[in-house]
Scaffold this motif. Structure first.
Motif, PDB file in Angstrom:
ATOM      1  N   HIS A   6      14.362  -1.160   2.922  1.00  0.00           N
ATOM      2  CA  HIS A   6      12.924  -1.140   3.167  1.00  0.00           C
ATOM      3  C   HIS A   6      12.185  -1.847   2.035  1.00  0.00           C
ATOM      4  CE1 HIS A   6      13.393   1.569   6.543  1.00  0.00           C
ATOM      5  NE2 HIS A   6      14.237   2.268   5.798  1.00  0.00           N
ATOM      6  N   PRO A   7      11.058  -2.497   2.333  1.00  0.00           N
ATOM      7  CA  PRO A   7      10.281  -3.147   1.269  1.00  0.00           C
ATOM      8  C   PRO A   7       9.672  -2.105   0.338  1.00  0.00           C
ATOM      9  CG  PRO A   7       9.100  -3.258   3.355  1.00  0.00           C
ATOM     10  CD  PRO A   7      10.453  -2.682   3.646  1.00  0.00           C
ATOM     11  N   ASP A   8       9.361  -2.531  -0.875  1.00  0.00           N
ATOM     12  CA  ASP A   8       8.735  -1.656  -1.866  1.00  0.00           C
ATOM     13  C   ASP A   8       7.332  -1.280  -1.399  1.00  0.00           C
ATOM     14  OD1 ASP A   8       8.276  -0.295  -4.248  1.00  0.00           O
ATOM     15  OD2 ASP A   8       7.370  -2.082  -5.156  1.00  0.00           O
ATOM     16  N   TYR A   9       7.043   0.005  -1.343  1.00  0.00           N
ATOM     17  CA  TYR A   9       5.774   0.533  -0.861  1.00  0.00           C
ATOM     18  C   TYR A   9       5.074   1.167  -2.053  1.00  0.00           C
ATOM     19  CZ  TYR A   9       2.783   2.803   2.659  1.00  0.00           C
ATOM     20  OH  TYR A   9       1.735   3.205   3.437  1.00  0.00           O
ATOM     21  N   HIS A  10       3.940   0.620  -2.481  1.00  0.00           N
ATOM     22  CA  HIS A  10       3.306   1.026  -3.732  1.00  0.00           C
ATOM     23  C   HIS A  10       1.781   1.011  -3.593  1.00  0.00           C
ATOM     24  CE1 HIS A  10       4.248  -3.280  -3.623  1.00  0.00           C
ATOM     25  NE2 HIS A  10       2.991  -3.399  -3.980  1.00  0.00           N
ATOM     26  N   ASP A  11       1.089   1.480  -4.642  1.00  0.00           N
ATOM     27  CA  ASP A  11      -0.379   1.510  -4.653  1.00  0.00           C
ATOM     28  C   ASP A  11      -0.935   0.148  -5.072  1.00  0.00           C
ATOM     29  OD1 ASP A  11      -0.473   4.179  -3.962  1.00  0.00           O
ATOM     30  OD2 ASP A  11      -0.535   4.884  -6.024  1.00  0.00           O
ATOM     31  N   ILE A  12      -1.981  -0.310  -4.335  1.00  0.00           N
ATOM     32  CA  ILE A  12      -2.735  -1.503  -4.713  1.00  0.00           C
ATOM     33  C   ILE A  12      -4.223  -1.192  -4.581  1.00  0.00           C
ATOM     34  CG2 ILE A  12      -0.944  -3.113  -3.984  1.00  0.00           C
ATOM     35  CD1 ILE A  12      -2.761  -3.771  -1.551  1.00  0.00           C
ATOM     36  N   LYS A  13      -5.054  -2.012  -5.223  1.00  0.00           N
ATOM     37  CA  LYS A  13      -6.502  -1.834  -5.149  1.00  0.00           C
ATOM     38  C   LYS A  13      -7.068  -2.871  -4.189  1.00  0.00           C
ATOM     39  CE  LYS A  13      -9.012  -2.968  -8.684  1.00  0.00           C
ATOM     40  NZ  LYS A  13      -9.756  -3.009  -9.960  1.00  0.00           N
ATOM     41  N   ILE A  14      -7.912  -2.434  -3.260  1.00  0.00           N
ATOM     42  CA  ILE A  14      -8.599  -3.317  -2.318  1.00  0.00           C
ATOM     43  C   ILE A  14     -10.054  -3.440  -2.771  1.00  0.00           C
ATOM     44  CG2 ILE A  14      -9.284  -3.658   0.084  1.00  0.00           C
ATOM     45  CD1 ILE A  14      -6.294  -3.606  -0.202  1.00  0.00           C
ATOM     46  N   VAL A  15     -10.561  -4.679  -2.850  1.00  0.00           N
ATOM     47  CA  VAL A  15     -11.957  -4.921  -3.208  1.00  0.00           C
ATOM     48  C   VAL A  15     -12.643  -5.552  -2.001  1.00  0.00           C
ATOM     49  CG1 VAL A  15     -13.539  -6.065  -4.783  1.00  0.00           C
ATOM     50  CG2 VAL A  15     -11.331  -5.253  -5.622  1.00  0.00           C
ATOM     51  N   MET A  16     -13.634  -4.842  -1.450  1.00  0.00           N
ATOM     52  CA  MET A  16     -14.372  -5.316  -0.285  1.00  0.00           C
ATOM     53  C   MET A  16     -15.354  -6.410  -0.702  1.00  0.00           C
ATOM     54  SD  MET A  16     -13.233  -3.232   2.089  1.00  0.00           S
ATOM     55  CE  MET A  16     -14.287  -2.641   3.375  1.00  0.00           C
ATOM     56  N   THR A  17     -15.971  -7.084   0.274  1.00  0.00           N
ATOM     57  CA  THR A  17     -16.888  -8.182  -0.029  1.00  0.00           C
ATOM     58  C   THR A  17     -18.143  -7.718  -0.759  1.00  0.00           C
ATOM     59  OG1 THR A  17     -17.873  -7.970   2.160  1.00  0.00           O
ATOM     60  CG2 THR A  17     -16.127  -9.598   1.900  1.00  0.00           C
ATOM     61  N   ASP A  18     -18.530  -6.457  -0.588  1.00  0.00           N
ATOM     62  CA  ASP A  18     -19.723  -5.957  -1.283  1.00  0.00           C
ATOM     63  C   ASP A  18     -19.398  -5.375  -2.653  1.00  0.00           C
ATOM     64  OD1 ASP A  18     -18.465  -3.607  -0.600  1.00  0.00           O
ATOM     65  OD2 ASP A  18     -20.207  -2.699   0.374  1.00  0.00           O
ATOM     66  N   GLY A  19     -18.124  -5.454  -3.067  1.00  0.00           N
ATOM     67  CA  GLY A  19     -17.729  -4.986  -4.393  1.00  0.00           C
ATOM     68  C   GLY A  19     -17.151  -3.587  -4.425  1.00  0.00           C
ATOM     69  N   THR A  20     -17.246  -2.843  -3.329  1.00  0.00           N
ATOM     70  CA  THR A  20     -16.654  -1.508  -3.326  1.00  0.00           C
ATOM     71  C   THR A  20     -15.138  -1.628  -3.371  1.00  0.00           C
ATOM     72  OG1 THR A  20     -16.703  -1.422  -0.908  1.00  0.00           O
ATOM     73  CG2 THR A  20     -18.561  -0.433  -2.067  1.00  0.00           C
ATOM     74  N   GLU A  21     -14.514  -0.632  -3.977  1.00  0.00           N
ATOM     75  CA  GLU A  21     -13.070  -0.653  -4.182  1.00  0.00           C
ATOM     76  C   GLU A  21     -12.451   0.641  -3.694  1.00  0.00           C
ATOM     77  OE1 GLU A  21     -12.597  -1.018  -8.376  1.00  0.00           O
ATOM     78  OE2 GLU A  21     -13.416  -3.041  -8.455  1.00  0.00           O
ATOM     79  N   PHE A  22     -11.206   0.553  -3.275  1.00  0.00           N
ATOM     80  CA  PHE A  22     -10.431   1.750  -2.982  1.00  0.00           C
ATOM     81  C   PHE A  22      -8.952   1.434  -3.188  1.00  0.00           C
ATOM     82  CE2 PHE A  22     -10.763  -0.439   1.046  1.00  0.00           C
ATOM     83  CZ  PHE A  22      -9.503  -0.309   1.617  1.00  0.00           C
ATOM     84  N   VAL A  23      -8.172   2.482  -3.382  1.00  0.00           N
ATOM     85  CA  VAL A  23      -6.738   2.336  -3.603  1.00  0.00           C
ATOM     86  C   VAL A  23      -6.017   2.778  -2.345  1.00  0.00           C
ATOM     87  CG1 VAL A  23      -4.775   3.095  -4.990  1.00  0.00           C
ATOM     88  CG2 VAL A  23      -6.984   2.704  -6.071  1.00  0.00           C
ATOM     89  N   THR A  24      -5.026   1.996  -1.944  1.00  0.00           N
ATOM     90  CA  THR A  24      -4.228   2.321  -0.775  1.00  0.00           C
ATOM     91  C   THR A  24      -2.780   1.958  -1.063  1.00  0.00           C
ATOM     92  OG1 THR A  24      -4.048   2.086   1.623  1.00  0.00           O
ATOM     93  CG2 THR A  24      -4.530   0.101   0.380  1.00  0.00           C
TER      94      THR A  24
END
Length: 75
Positions: A6-24
């Motif tokens: 299986h591929p490595d499944y890890h946490d990354i940060k997503i940055v939306m176009t308005d600058g808001t961020e979340f971790v998934t």
């Protein structure tokens, strides 16, 4: 799960176009990488109901509208 298939499944940060961020969790990049979005549900016309105009090339849209003019999906 079986090991090493299986591929490595890890946490990354997503940055939306308005600058808001979340971790998934994702298989994108390396642990801790940032994914900067150019288009997201807050700005894309498909989700925001934007006022895009349909281009009628070769009369296709008008043919479609004539063919299905009597069909209604309202309840």
């Amino acid at each position: 799960m079986k090991d090493k298939i299986h591929p490595d499944y890890h946490d990354i940060k997503i940055v939306m176009t308005d600058g808001t961020e979340f971790v998934t969790r994702s298989t994108y990049g390396k642990p801790g990488d940032t994914l900067q979005l150019d288009i997201d549900p807050k700005t894309h016309p498909a989700w925001t109901g934007g006022s895009q105009q349909l281009l009628d090339r070769g009369g296709r849209v008008s043919k479609f509208n004539q063919r299905f003019a009597g069909i209604s999906f309202k309840r």
